[in-house]
Design an enzyme around this catalytic site. Structure first.
Site, PDB file in Angstrom:
ATOM      1  N   LYS A 154      32.568  46.789  35.824  1.00  4.55           N
ATOM      2  CA  LYS A 154      32.265  45.455  36.351  1.00  4.55           C
ATOM      3  C   LYS A 154      32.301  44.462  35.189  1.00  4.55           C
ATOM      4  O   LYS A 154      31.653  44.678  34.150  1.00  4.55           O
ATOM      5  CB  LYS A 154      30.884  45.479  36.995  1.00  4.55           C
ATOM      6  CG  LYS A 154      30.664  44.441  38.070  1.00  4.55           C
ATOM      7  CD  LYS A 154      29.335  44.739  38.776  1.00  4.55           C
ATOM      8  CE  LYS A 154      29.033  43.744  39.865  1.00  4.55           C
ATOM      9  NZ  LYS A 154      27.668  43.922  40.389  1.00  4.55           N
TER      10      LYS A 154
HETATM   11  O1  G3P Z   1      25.420  42.561  42.810  1.00  3.51           O
HETATM   12  C1  G3P Z   1      25.146  41.201  42.700  1.00  3.51           C
HETATM   13  C2  G3P Z   1      24.436  40.584  43.833  1.00  3.51           C
HETATM   14  O2  G3P Z   1      24.691  41.118  45.044  1.00  3.51           O
HETATM   15  C3  G3P Z   1      23.432  39.570  43.612  1.00  3.51           C
HETATM   16  O3  G3P Z   1      22.687  39.219  44.730  1.00  3.51           O
HETATM   17  O4  G3P Z   1      20.774  38.188  45.860  1.00  3.51           O
HETATM   18  O5  G3P Z   1      20.800  38.322  43.351  1.00  3.51           O
HETATM   19  O6  G3P Z   1      22.296  36.743  44.536  1.00  3.51           O
HETATM   20  P1  G3P Z   1      21.580  38.054  44.620  1.00  3.51           P
END
Ligand code: G3P
Length: 216
Positions: free
Chosen positions: A83
């Site tokens: 990633k």
């Molecule tokens: O893997 C990254 C991701 O899904 C982040 O989610 O909720 O922190 O914006 P969030």
């Protein structure tokens, strides 16, 4: 649509993997922090549990160190997906690492032009962050639709991995828009199967069944 679990919690991963419905896992530095585990150890454990792709994120921001870290992560297991952030160095590293035969997931994608560039670089996955766009008052789902159109226009093979999913509507809209993958936190994936009318209906059926005195 494939379902990935967005967590580095091995207990949750084991539990969901046992359903047979899990297609992969995504992690990021914040999720590694939350797990309290060593990144290489926890990724190795996740890769043993899950057959599908497991994303592990580099921490470097410059091309050379990204390559070094990406190659080190790829050594962990054959199902590691490297990633990388969607920056110029990240896109360059994506091109090189993909050329070496590694799988790549380009993260923190917030625009269709970023998605176009990472597809040209041969990324295995692009990760548009829906929820974080919604947080800013921008419709995250529009981005998924735009990327779908662009990738279909040019037959790009990069898969759209919708990330930062917060709601059931996000999941439904991603499926409607043709996202290839949705990565979900365990709390959201759990809600997918829940419906109060299912619970209520089942309760009534079971009560009537008990009255029949039968067994199957
Ligand atoms: O893997 C990254 C991701 O899904 C982040 O989610 O909720 O922190 O914006 P969030």
């Amino acid at each position: 649509m494939k379902f990935f679990l967005d967590t580095a919690d091995v207990d949750e991963i084991r539990e969901w993997n046992a359903t047979g419905l899990l297609d992969g896992v995504t992690t990021n530095p914040s999720l590694i922090l939350k797990s309290g585990r060593d990144i290489k150890e926890v990724l190795a454990e996740i890769c043993e549990i899950v057959d599908g792709d497991v994303s592990g994120e580099v921490a470097a921001t410059d091309y050379d160190t990204m390559l070094k870290e990406g190659r080190a992560l790829a050594q962990i297991a054959s199902n590691i997906c490297i990633k990388l952030p969607t920056t110029l160095d990240g896109v360059k590293a994506c091109k090189t690492l993909t050329g070496e035969g590694h799988k790549t997931n380009m993260t923190l994608c917030f625009s269709a032009t970023q998605a176009l560039l990472v597809a040209k670089a041969g990324a295995t996955y692009v990760s548009p962050f829906i929820g974080r766009l919604d947080d800013m008052g921008i419709d995250g789902m529009e981005l998924i639709e735009e990327i779908r159109t662009i990738y279909d226009n040019y037959d790009f093979e990069t898969e759209i991995l919708a990330a930062s999913i917060r709601t059931l509507n996000h999941v439904k809209d991603c499926a409607m828009a043709g996202a290839d993958v949705a990565t979900l936190p365990p709390s959201t994936i759990e809600k997918l199967v829940k419906h109060p009318l299912t619970d209520k209906g089942l309760e009534a059926f079971l009560a009537d069944w008990a009255k029949t005195g039968q067994s199957i």
